[in-house]
Write an enzyme that holds these catalytic residues in place. Structure first.
Site, PDB file in Angstrom:
ATOM      1  N   ASP A  39       0.831  -1.207   0.000  1.00  0.00           N
ATOM      2  CA  ASP A  39       0.000   0.000   0.000  1.00  0.00           C
ATOM      3  C   ASP A  39       0.868   1.260   0.000  1.00  0.00           C
ATOM      4  OD1 ASP A  39      -2.422   1.315  -0.046  1.00  0.00           O
ATOM      5  OD2 ASP A  39      -2.649   1.322   2.130  1.00  0.00           O
ATOM      6  N   HIS A  56       2.222   3.605  -9.043  1.00  0.00           N
ATOM      7  CA  HIS A  56       2.018   2.186  -9.376  1.00  0.00           C
ATOM      8  C   HIS A  56       3.207   1.686 -10.202  1.00  0.00           C
ATOM      9  CE1 HIS A  56      -1.848   2.404  -7.558  1.00  0.00           C
ATOM     10  NE2 HIS A  56      -2.411   3.132  -8.506  1.00  0.00           N
ATOM     11  N   LEU A 150      10.777 -20.578  -5.616  1.00  0.00           N
ATOM     12  CA  LEU A 150       9.896 -19.696  -4.842  1.00  0.00           C
ATOM     13  C   LEU A 150       8.539 -19.675  -5.534  1.00  0.00           C
ATOM     14  CD1 LEU A 150       9.496 -17.213  -2.766  1.00  0.00           C
ATOM     15  CD2 LEU A 150      10.129 -15.759  -4.670  1.00  0.00           C
TER      16      LEU A 150
END
Ligand code: IPE
Ligand code: IPE
Ligand code: MG
Length: 270
Positions: A39, A56, A150
């Site tokens: 955030d 963003h 991963l």
């Protein structure tokens, strides 16, 4: 004592074998599953007098860094909140930009993820995305499907309540079809129908951006996660900030309902 509890208590790997270049992490408990609420992109851009979309874009760089750091640390699953089921409420222009960015990033980053042995897994209700984006998601997932260094779960049009409801609906359909009895509708059965079946529950949930809430991110699988909140805005979240969150995690005593002495006894018995 149930074996699951002692397993939970001692399950996180330790950094005893950490490479020399990360001396500050030696001896820390490493979470097997880290989830991040990324955030603060909009505020990061606005503080610089830029449009929110620049935040963003800068956030994508922070994603790349977080994936590299997670892999270096030996984290097994990294789950990133990219777009919530509530984010459709944002101005149309921002939603469109986020969708475009998601498409471009998927297209551009997939080779690098693959080269690094990362398996990409998109979680959330992707049926609301454009056909073009849905196709790109399938291609990207297939490309990396056999990697096991991963698992990178990207939550897109994801909501914790949606996840639980979706699992419950699937089980209800099985019950209705006579494939299982209501008594077989157990926690384990539900968990197997949630997003990320077979992966560890979330050990550490981090939220950047200064707020103290979960915003309908992972609910069930994070029931016992350690929560770490930081004021850093997502584009500023770097390797040092990730390491700091892990060291905070490592300093916590996870009790899973037991007493502190019971936990100590489990640890010493090894
Ligand atoms: C998080 O940053 C990214 C998404 C929700 C897509 P925000 O866009 O929420 O940034 P702030 O919280 O407004 O600063
Ligand atoms: C949570 O951030 C969702 C993502 C990071 C994708 P929001 O910015 O949407 O959360 P709220 O609305 O402040 O709770
Ligand atoms: Mg926000």
């Amino acid at each position: 004592m149930s074996s699951t509890i002692s397993q939970n208590v001692s399950d996180c790997s330790s950094t005893a074998d950490m490479p020399d270049e990360l001396p500050e992490l030696v001896g820390l408990a490493i979470p097997r599953h880290v989830a991040i609420i990324m955030d603060g992109n909009g505020r990061w851009a606005q503080a610089k007098g830029q449009p929110r979309v620049m935040g963003h874009r800068a956030g994508v760089k922070a994603v790349r860094r977080a994936v590299t750091t997670a892999k270096q640390l030996g984290v097994r699953s990294l789950t990133l909140f990219a777009f919530s089921s509530e984010n459709w409420r944002r101005p149309d222009q921002e939603v469109t930009l986020l969708m475009e960015l998601f498409f471009t990033v998927l297209q551009r980053e997939i080779k690098l993820l693959h080269k690094n042995g990362v398996r990409l897994n998109i979680i959330g209700d992707t049926s609301r995305f454009s056909a073009r984006l849905q196709k790109q998601i399938i291609t990207a997932q297939q490309h990396t499907a056999n990697n096991d260094e991963l698992i990178l779960n990207v939550a897109a049009n994801y909501g914790g309540r949606w996840d639980i409801l979706h699992a419950a609906q699937q089980l209800a359909e099985k019950v209705q079809a006579g494939q299982m009895s209501p008594a077989e509708f157990t926690e384990e059965a539900l968990a197997q129908h949630l997003s990320m079946p077979g992966q560890d529950d979330v050990d550490l949930m981090i939220r950047t951006g200064g707020d103290f809430r979960i915003s309908n991110f992972i609910l069930w699988q994070a029931a016992y996660a350690e929560l770490v909140f930081t004021d850093s805005l997502w584009p500023d979240f770097d390797e040092a900030a990730f390491h700091h969150a892990v060291s905070v995690f490592s300093g916590r005593q996870r009790r899973f309902g037991l007493t502190g002495s019971q936990i100590e006894a489990i640890k010493t018995s090894g």
